[in-house]
Scaffold this active site. Structure first.
Site, PDB file in Angstrom:
ATOM      1  N   THR A  38      -4.296  44.751  54.202  1.00  0.00           N
ATOM      2  CA  THR A  38      -4.399  46.124  54.822  1.00  0.00           C
ATOM      3  C   THR A  38      -3.394  47.205  54.516  1.00  0.00           C
ATOM      4  OG1 THR A  38      -4.102  46.093  57.148  1.00  0.00           O
ATOM      5  CG2 THR A  38      -6.007  45.288  56.326  1.00  0.00           C
ATOM      6  N   ASP A  39      -3.558  48.272  54.546  1.00  0.00           N
ATOM      7  CA  ASP A  39      -2.388  49.190  54.656  1.00  0.00           C
ATOM      8  C   ASP A  39      -2.207  49.236  56.185  1.00  0.00           C
ATOM      9  OD1 ASP A  39      -0.587  51.173  54.273  1.00  0.00           O
ATOM     10  OD2 ASP A  39      -1.693  52.215  52.785  1.00  0.00           O
TER      11      ASP A  39
END
Length: 763
Positions: A285-286
């Site tokens: 994920t970011d």
């Protein structure tokens, strides 16, 4: 009596031994990882999916840091943004000597456009149109970062964007999917090399999957909504190119797609990425993206964490959603053990590929750290590469190159701003080592010319805005004298000079993440400074610092020479001076369109016709046609535009055949003559138009380019070979097809070329 030793005991013993002895042969990956997973507890498995941030740990304090306890307990799969071999080795030691299964950590960093040797921002690099140079920047970045303990980079960013209001265009490669795809391949292969287990390579992470560069209104993190046919034809290609190049990891984007955040979008992460494209690595994920899905309104932390895992996310950056909720979700039947195991296997595979199970300290060689970072040879390459990224936008009466003589006034808030030269996302750069424009010019002219300097204005009249635009130590040292006093000082030296270099534009953090702008003109304080300098009657060269296309309509109408220098990296000052004084001939070409007005945005060359196109070339308004009542349709500077100190003349196109079958190729050639007074480099660009299609097609699409060097007076013939693959597109059923019919080929110096020839694709 023969004693049978279990296979896993043999494997695990060799694994532990390998962590004490370098480069010991261990079992093949599939067997090794399977046996290791069979010994892992559920908590240890979930721990491998956890990517917290520790901050930059102080040497000697790793054991007492908050994250140390979780590492010992096997609850951490990797860390990011720790800098230096000593610190990373200290933390890795906790994982491989104190945790139960001694699984090494990944160490990531935003190595975006170089490490301590910093190259131009990615948008500027793309303007070189030189894939070998771009690949070389990634190789040098990998060499330096890996020498400092890093083994994973969150790069490249390949998001296509056609909206310069969005600040993060600075980190991408512009508006075109074909060029973006070539750059994606170059960056991935530059970082990863041909063998990830070599200790001078990095695991690459392509981002942000997907469509992150198309937010509504150009506002950071905003909603993205587009048709799937546009996704496949215009925005997906660079991501797929990175996958095809073997990228080891993918970062999910923050935005939603089809109403579902990318981080929870199974169609995107599983159907497209894995089933259609065959991706074998892991998805991260970011920063806090799982947590942020609560704000999107699709569930609480447990719900969104389960959605992310089921969609195809393997590693949770910072949210602690996997660590804190997956066990409960497993108990409640909301996720399966197979889903967790699949994710764990992909993380362990990456560590194996990096050689970390063979030698967890392979990136922790202090000798390399002392000899391979910010070297003179790396800096020399950075200087040469930076010079090729600069784009000459205007040069009336051959004002450039300047002579190294007389009196030169250097004026502007960016003239002596070494902290800003590296640009945004330069987290490893030692800003104090960067070369300012003032320092570069002084070094270039020595005692041959007199250099006078004045700031002339602040970045902006608004001190609060300047503070926002100079974050992360990228100060411009705001001058608190009155505007009148600052200006008077500049005008005094301007009147003493033979020529004025005006160093104006944006500061480094005026663009970048979360630096969206509604007004993309040069700030008013600087515009007024420039207007006063013009009143002196002295010749002026505008040296433009920027991380995005700007609206330069006023400047283009009044300033005789404009050199776009972007943010050219740690050697910026030297590289800019090389071009200003003619030691290097500019060869950069724009990879994003520059609008005349902000109201034209989004603006890009590969647009489609409407049923009522404006066909006059003068830009005259016509009622009931596709145009503006108060502005022309065409841009100020088109995609692919860039001048040289010399001139290039294109001859007529020739084609090997005016008909082509799907199994054949045709060749198109054009003679290009250097008809000026300097040797130079030219980017010869090929565009194709599919005249009639089952769905509407763009007026032009880039399908090839060659950067060639031509000596003055010389002619070179440039030939392109066109195959069926160059004619394919995604149709209404998302089938990748080429349809029979007429095609137009354009070859020229930029996307506005009208030099064309036709051929037919026949069955």
């Amino acid at each position: 009596m023969k004693i049978k030793i279990p296979l896993f005991l043999l494997l695990f013993t060799s694994f532990v031994f390998a962590q004490k002895q370098k480069n010991i042969t261990i079992a093949p990956k599939e067997i090794f990882v399977s046996e290791l997973m069979s010994k892992m507890t559920l908590e240890e498995k979930i721990g491998q999916l956890n990517l917290p941030t520790s901050g930059d740990i102080t040497t000697g304090q790793a054991n007492s840091s908050n994250v140390a306890k979780n590492i010992e307990q096997g609850k951490v799969g990797g860390l990011f943004n720790i800098k230096s071999v000593q610190k990373i080795k200290e933390v890795q030691k906790i994982a491989v000597e104190k945790s139960r299964l001694k699984i090494p950590l990944l160490f990531g960093m935003d190595v975006i456009h170089g490490y301590e040797t910093t190259f131009p921002i990615p948008l500027a690099l793309s303007c070189t149109w030189d894939m070998n140079l771009i690949k070389r920047t990634a190789q040098i970045a990998a060499q330096e970062a890996s020498a400092d303990g890093i083994n994973w980079t969150f790069s490249p960013m390949v998001d296509i964007s056609r909206d310069p209001r969005w600040g993060r265009v600075s980190e991408g490669s512009g508006e075109d999917p074909y060029l973006g795809s070539q750059i994606a391949k170059a960056m991935v292969t530059g970082y990863q090399g041909d063998d990830l287990s070599k200790n001078n390579t990095l695991l690459s992470c392509v981002k942000h999957f997907a469509l992150y560069g198309a937010p509504e209104g150009g506002r950071e993190y905003n909603t993205v909504d587009m048709s799937r046919i546009r996704m496949y034809n215009e925005y997906f290609p660079p991501y797929k190119a990175a996958i095809d190049a073997g990228v080891g990891s993918v970062m999910a984007s923050f935005n939603e797609i089809d109403g579902i955040p990318a981080t929870a979008n199974k169609w995107l992460m599983t159907d497209v990425l894995r089933k259609q494209w065959g991706f074998k690595g892991f998805v991260v994920t970011d920063y806090t993206a799982i947590m942020e899905m609560e704000y999107h309104g699709i569930g609480n932390m447990q719900t969104v964490s389960a959605l992310a895992l089921k969609a195809g996310i393997e590693m949770d950056m910072v949210s602690d959603g996997f660590l804190g909720t997956l066990k409960k979700s497993l108990d409640e039947g909301k996720v399966t053990m197979q889903e967790i195991d699949n994710a764990v296997r992909l993380i362990l595979n990456a560590k194996y590929n990096l050689g970390l199970f063979h030698d967890p300290y392979r990136y922790c060689d202090e000798k390399r750290a002392k000899t391979e970072i910010f070297t003179s040879s790396n800096r020399s390459e950075a200087r040469k590469i930076a010079a090729q990224s600069l784009v000459l936008l205007k040069n009336d009466n051959q004002l450039l190159p300047l002579k190294k003589s007389g009196t030169i006034a250097l004026i502007g808030p960016l003239a002596d701003a070494k902290e800003n030269m590296a640009g945004t996302w330069s987290v490893a750069t030692k800003q104090e080592n960067s070369i300012s424009l003032l320092a570069g010019i002084k070094a270039a002219v020595g005692t041959s010319a007199k250099i006078l300097y004045a700031k002339g204005s602040n970045l902006d009249y608004d001190a609060a805005l300047e503070e926002k635009a100079t974050m992360f130590g990228k100060t411009l040292n705001r001058d608190n004298r009155t505007n009148e006093v600052i200006l008077a000082e500049a005008l005094k030296i301007a009147n003493q000079s033979d020529v004025i270099i005006a160093a104006l534009g944006e500061s480094a953090e005026f663009s970048g993440e979360c630096s969206s702008r509604t007004n993309i003109e040069i700030p008013q304080a600087q515009k007024e400074l420039l207007n006063e300098l013009l009143k002196t009657g002295k010749p002026i060269v505008l040296v433009l610092f920027n991380g995005r296309p700007l609206v330069l309509t006023d400047e283009n109408a009044t300033v005789p020479a404009i050199l776009d220098v972007w943010f050219a990296g740690s050697e910026a000052g030297y590289a800019i001076a090389d071009v200003l004084f003619g030691d290097e001939n500019p060869s950069g070409k724009l990879t994003m369109t520059f609008p005349r007005s902000i109201g034209q945005i989004p603006i890009y060359y590969a647009h489609k016709n409407t049923g009522r196109p404006l066909v006059n070339k003068e830009g005259k308004f016509e009622k009931f046609k596709t145009n503006y009542i108060d502005e022309r349709n065409d841009p100020l500077f088109p995609f692919g535009f860039g001048l040289s100190y010399t001139t290039f003349t294109y001859g007529n196109l020739s084609i090997s055949s005016n008909k082509m079958t799907p199994s054949e190729t045709i060749k198109v050639s054009v003679p290009v003559t250097n008809s000026g007074k300097f040797d130079g480099k030219e980017v010869v660009q090929l565009y194709i138009r599919d005249v009639v299609g089952s769905v509407t097609r763009p007026l032009k699409e880039l399908k090839g380019f060659q950067k060639i060097e031509i000596k003055k007076g010389e002619t070179k013939t440039v030939t392109f070979e066109i195959s069926i693959e160059d004619l394919k597109f995604y149709n209404a059923d998302l089938q990748f097809v080429a349809e029979p019919g007429k095609f137009e080929i354009f070859i020229g110096t930029n996307s506005d070329t009208t030099n064309k020839i036709e051929f037919d694709l026949v069955d």
